[in-house]
Design an enzyme around this catalytic site. Structure first.
Site, PDB file in Angstrom:
ATOM      1  N   ARG A   1      -0.443  -8.159  13.880  1.00 41.10           N
ATOM      2  CA  ARG A   1      -1.012  -7.218  12.896  1.00 41.10           C
ATOM      3  C   ARG A   1      -1.862  -7.947  11.864  1.00 41.10           C
ATOM      4  O   ARG A   1      -2.898  -7.447  11.439  1.00 41.10           O
ATOM      5  CB  ARG A   1       0.117  -6.431  12.212  1.00 41.10           C
TER       6      ARG A   1
ATOM      7  N   ARG B   1      -9.655   1.438   8.498  1.00 38.33           N
ATOM      8  CA  ARG B   1      -9.278   0.083   8.901  1.00 38.33           C
ATOM      9  C   ARG B   1     -10.404  -0.614   9.651  1.00 38.33           C
ATOM     10  O   ARG B   1     -10.254  -1.772  10.014  1.00 38.33           O
ATOM     11  CB  ARG B   1      -8.058   0.164   9.813  1.00 38.33           C
TER      12      ARG B   1
ATOM     13  N   ARG C   1      11.434  -5.906   4.973  1.00 42.00           N
ATOM     14  CA  ARG C   1      11.221  -4.493   4.612  1.00 42.00           C
ATOM     15  C   ARG C   1      12.200  -3.585   5.367  1.00 42.00           C
ATOM     16  O   ARG C   1      12.475  -3.778   6.538  1.00 42.00           O
ATOM     17  CB  ARG C   1       9.779  -4.106   4.979  1.00 42.00           C
TER      18      ARG C   1
ATOM     19  N   ARG D   1      11.245  -1.225  10.774  1.00 39.17           N
ATOM     20  CA  ARG D   1      10.181  -0.792  11.683  1.00 39.17           C
ATOM     21  C   ARG D   1      10.106  -1.746  12.862  1.00 39.17           C
ATOM     22  O   ARG D   1      10.211  -2.955  12.684  1.00 39.17           O
ATOM     23  CB  ARG D   1       8.834  -0.810  10.947  1.00 39.17           C
TER      24      ARG D   1
ATOM     25  N   LYS E   1       0.835  -1.215   0.000  1.00 38.25           N
ATOM     26  CA  LYS E   1       0.000   0.000   0.000  1.00 38.25           C
ATOM     27  C   LYS E   1       0.865   1.258   0.000  1.00 38.25           C
ATOM     28  O   LYS E   1       0.655   2.162  -0.790  1.00 38.25           O
ATOM     29  CB  LYS E   1      -0.937   0.021   1.223  1.00 38.25           C
TER      30      LYS E   1
HETATM   31  P1  AMP Z   1       0.689   0.911   9.131  1.00 36.66           P
HETATM   32  O1  AMP Z   1       1.903   1.748   8.924  1.00 36.66           O
HETATM   33  O2  AMP Z   1      -0.464   1.291   8.257  1.00 36.66           O
HETATM   34  O3  AMP Z   1       0.987  -0.566   9.100  1.00 36.66           O
HETATM   35  O4  AMP Z   1       0.195   1.237  10.635  1.00 36.66           O
HETATM   36  C1  AMP Z   1       1.028   0.991  11.765  1.00 36.66           C
HETATM   37  C2  AMP Z   1       0.192   0.972  13.041  1.00 36.66           C
HETATM   38  O5  AMP Z   1      -0.455   2.252  13.226  1.00 36.66           O
HETATM   39  C3  AMP Z   1      -0.948  -0.042  13.055  1.00 36.66           C
HETATM   40  O6  AMP Z   1      -0.498  -1.331  13.432  1.00 36.66           O
HETATM   41  C4  AMP Z   1      -1.895   0.581  14.071  1.00 36.66           C
HETATM   42  O7  AMP Z   1      -1.430   0.400  15.389  1.00 36.66           O
HETATM   43  C5  AMP Z   1      -1.772   2.081  13.771  1.00 36.66           C
HETATM   44  N1  AMP Z   1      -2.743   2.528  12.739  1.00 36.66           N
HETATM   45  C6  AMP Z   1      -2.455   3.026  11.503  1.00 36.66           C
HETATM   46  N2  AMP Z   1      -3.572   3.354  10.828  1.00 36.66           N
HETATM   47  C7  AMP Z   1      -4.600   3.042  11.645  1.00 36.66           C
HETATM   48  C8  AMP Z   1      -6.014   3.132  11.518  1.00 36.66           C
HETATM   49  N3  AMP Z   1      -6.611   3.593  10.388  1.00 36.66           N
HETATM   50  N4  AMP Z   1      -6.777   2.718  12.565  1.00 36.66           N
HETATM   51  C9  AMP Z   1      -6.217   2.260  13.707  1.00 36.66           C
HETATM   52  N5  AMP Z   1      -4.892   2.140  13.888  1.00 36.66           N
HETATM   53  C10 AMP Z   1      -4.077   2.523  12.873  1.00 36.66           C
END
Ligand code: AMP
Length: 219
Positions: A172, A90, A128, A161, A15
């Site tokens: 996740r 989400r 990654r 990360r 994404k």
């Molecule tokens: P990502 O970089 O999109 O994988 O997001 C990393 C972390 O940020 C996730 O595992 C959640 O803890 C939090 N997070 C990001 N976007 C959201 C969202 N739309 N709703 C809830 N938590 C989020």
């Protein structure tokens, strides 16, 4: 009409990578809630303090808090010609809050679902790496930088990360299946979603995304 492009799919589906590319091509902002939260944690802001434990454990940040951050961002001037959402929505409540906002603000939505099997995302997430400086995304197996640990774009140092560790990756993915996958039915039932398999060349994926996004632009 202004267009919102939403990238949906499991963690590791690509994404962020594709959202960045499309953002550069179309010249509209790429809004990643994950990036916003990671920055907030790094800078120890009030929001950062509230979300840290969720990020560390791979759980979702509560909807109200996420929406407050997203709504503020969408109201910024640079979103006036459209925007790309990566990692949001989400949950169904988040999708409903977005829907209401788009309706009030005369914005159409296109949802791109990046379909990727579990084995692939686990492999991708564990390999990654990200540039500390400009955020460019690499994969030490399939898309390594030219020089070890150094960003091709800006020369910055690459890092992994903290939530790309095996235990958090598993959590996740569980969270994705429990809370986010239902969005596929939500958008499919409204005929707003386009599925793209990520098991093909990067250029081909970008081309498909652009075709979907540009389709109907003149409306
Ligand atoms: P990502 O970089 O999109 O994988 O997001 C990393 C972390 O940020 C996730 O595992 C959640 O803890 C939090 N997070 C990001 N976007 C959201 C969202 N739309 N709703 C809830 N938590 C989020």
């Amino acid at each position: 009409m202004r267009k919102a492009i939403v990238f949906l799919g499991p963690p590791g589906a690509g994404k962020g990578t594709h959202a960045k590319e499309i953002s550069n091509i179309l010249n509209i902002p790429h809004i990643s809630t994950g990036d916003i939260f990671r920055d907030a944690v790094k800078n120890q802001t009030e929001i950062g303090k509230k979300v840290k434990e969720y990020l560390d454990s791979g759980k979702l940040v509560p909807d109200e808090l996420v929406w407050a951050v997203v709504e503020e961002r969408l109201n910024k001037e640079d979103c006036k010609n459209g925007f790309i959402l990566d990692g949001f929505p989400r949950t169904i409540p988040q999708a409903e809050m977005l829907e209401e906002f788009l309706r009030k603000n005369n914005t159409v939505i296109k949802v791109i679902y990046l379909d990727a099997p579990d084995e692939l995302v686990v492999e991708r997430l564990s390999s990654r790496r990200i540039c500390k400086n400009c955020g460019a995304i690499y994969n030490i197996i399939s898309m390594p930088p030219k020089e070890d640990n150094k960003c091709d774009v800006c020369g910055g140092e690459l890092y992994q990360r903290s939530d790309d560790q095996p235990e958090v990756i598993k959590k996740r993915l569980d969270t994705y299946y429990q809370e986010t996958k239902s969005l596929i039915d939500f958008y499919n039932s409204k005929s707003l979603m386009y599925t793209i398999s990520v098991k093909k060349e990067r250029e081909e994926i970008v081309e498909e995304i652009l075709k979907v996004v540009k389709n109907g632009t003149e409306e």
